[in-house]
Design a protein around this motif. Structure first.
Motif, short mmCIF file in Angstrom:
data_model
loop_
_atom_site.label_atom_id
_atom_site.label_comp_id
_atom_site.label_asym_id
_atom_site.label_seq_id
_atom_site.Cartn_x
_atom_site.Cartn_y
_atom_site.Cartn_z
N MET A 283 -10.63 4.09 -29.85
CA MET A 283 -10.18 2.94 -29.09
C MET A 283 -9.29 2.07 -30.00
O MET A 283 -9.61 1.82 -31.14
N SER A 284 -8.23 1.61 -29.43
CA SER A 284 -7.26 0.80 -30.15
C SER A 284 -7.77 -0.63 -30.35
O SER A 284 -8.68 -1.08 -29.65
N THR A 285 -7.17 -1.33 -31.26
CA THR A 285 -7.51 -2.75 -31.47
C THR A 285 -6.64 -3.65 -30.61
O THR A 285 -6.80 -4.86 -30.63
N THR A 286 -5.73 -3.07 -29.84
CA THR A 286 -4.82 -3.83 -29.00
C THR A 286 -5.00 -3.44 -27.53
O THR A 286 -5.16 -2.27 -27.20
N ALA A 287 -4.97 -4.44 -26.67
CA ALA A 287 -5.05 -4.22 -25.23
C ALA A 287 -3.76 -4.71 -24.58
O ALA A 287 -3.13 -5.66 -25.06
N ILE A 288 -3.39 -4.07 -23.50
CA ILE A 288 -2.22 -4.47 -22.72
C ILE A 288 -2.74 -5.13 -21.44
O ILE A 288 -3.57 -4.56 -20.74
N ILE A 289 -2.25 -6.33 -21.17
CA ILE A 289 -2.63 -7.05 -19.95
C ILE A 289 -1.52 -6.84 -18.93
O ILE A 289 -0.35 -7.06 -19.22
N GLU A 290 -1.90 -6.39 -17.74
CA GLU A 290 -0.94 -6.14 -16.66
C GLU A 290 -1.41 -6.83 -15.40
O GLU A 290 -2.60 -7.10 -15.22
N TYR A 291 -0.45 -7.12 -14.51
CA TYR A 291 -0.78 -7.68 -13.20
C TYR A 291 -0.15 -6.79 -12.14
O TYR A 291 0.81 -6.08 -12.39
N GLN A 292 -0.72 -6.83 -10.94
CA GLN A 292 -0.22 -6.00 -9.85
C GLN A 292 0.73 -6.82 -8.98
O GLN A 292 0.36 -7.86 -8.44
N ALA A 293 1.95 -6.32 -8.85
CA ALA A 293 2.95 -6.97 -7.99
C ALA A 293 2.62 -6.67 -6.53
O ALA A 293 1.80 -5.80 -6.22
N ASP A 294 3.26 -7.39 -5.63
CA ASP A 294 3.04 -7.19 -4.20
C ASP A 294 3.34 -5.76 -3.76
O ASP A 294 2.75 -5.26 -2.80
N SER A 295 4.25 -5.09 -4.46
CA SER A 295 4.61 -3.71 -4.11
C SER A 295 3.56 -2.70 -4.56
O SER A 295 3.63 -1.53 -4.20
N GLY A 296 2.58 -3.15 -5.36
CA GLY A 296 1.54 -2.26 -5.84
C GLY A 296 1.77 -1.75 -7.25
O GLY A 296 0.91 -1.10 -7.84
#
Length: 62
Positions: A1-14
């Motif tokens: 497991m990495s020490t870095t995480a990526i934060i993402e959000y879901q757009a209206d298009s999915g």
């Protein structure tokens, strides 16, 4: 497991779009997921994924 995480959000298009990178420590992930959800009123879902394996770490829904 990495020490870095990526934060993402879901757009209206999915489609999932990148919001930020952070440490994969649980407190840092929670703080960034909350920041992502509160940054725009239309964002309803946010997730944290491992930067190396792309596995889901955590998810937040408004």
């Amino acid at each position: 497991m990495s020490t870095t995480a990526i934060i993402e959000y879901q757009a209206d298009s999915g489609v999932w779009l990148r919001f930020a990178d952070c440490a994969s420590h649980p407190a840092a992930v929670k703080r960034m997921l909350d920041a992502c959800l509160s940054s725009q009123s239309w964002i309803k879902k946010a997730r944290a994924i491992d930067s190396d394996t792309k596995q889901l770490i955590d998810m937040a829904i408004k």
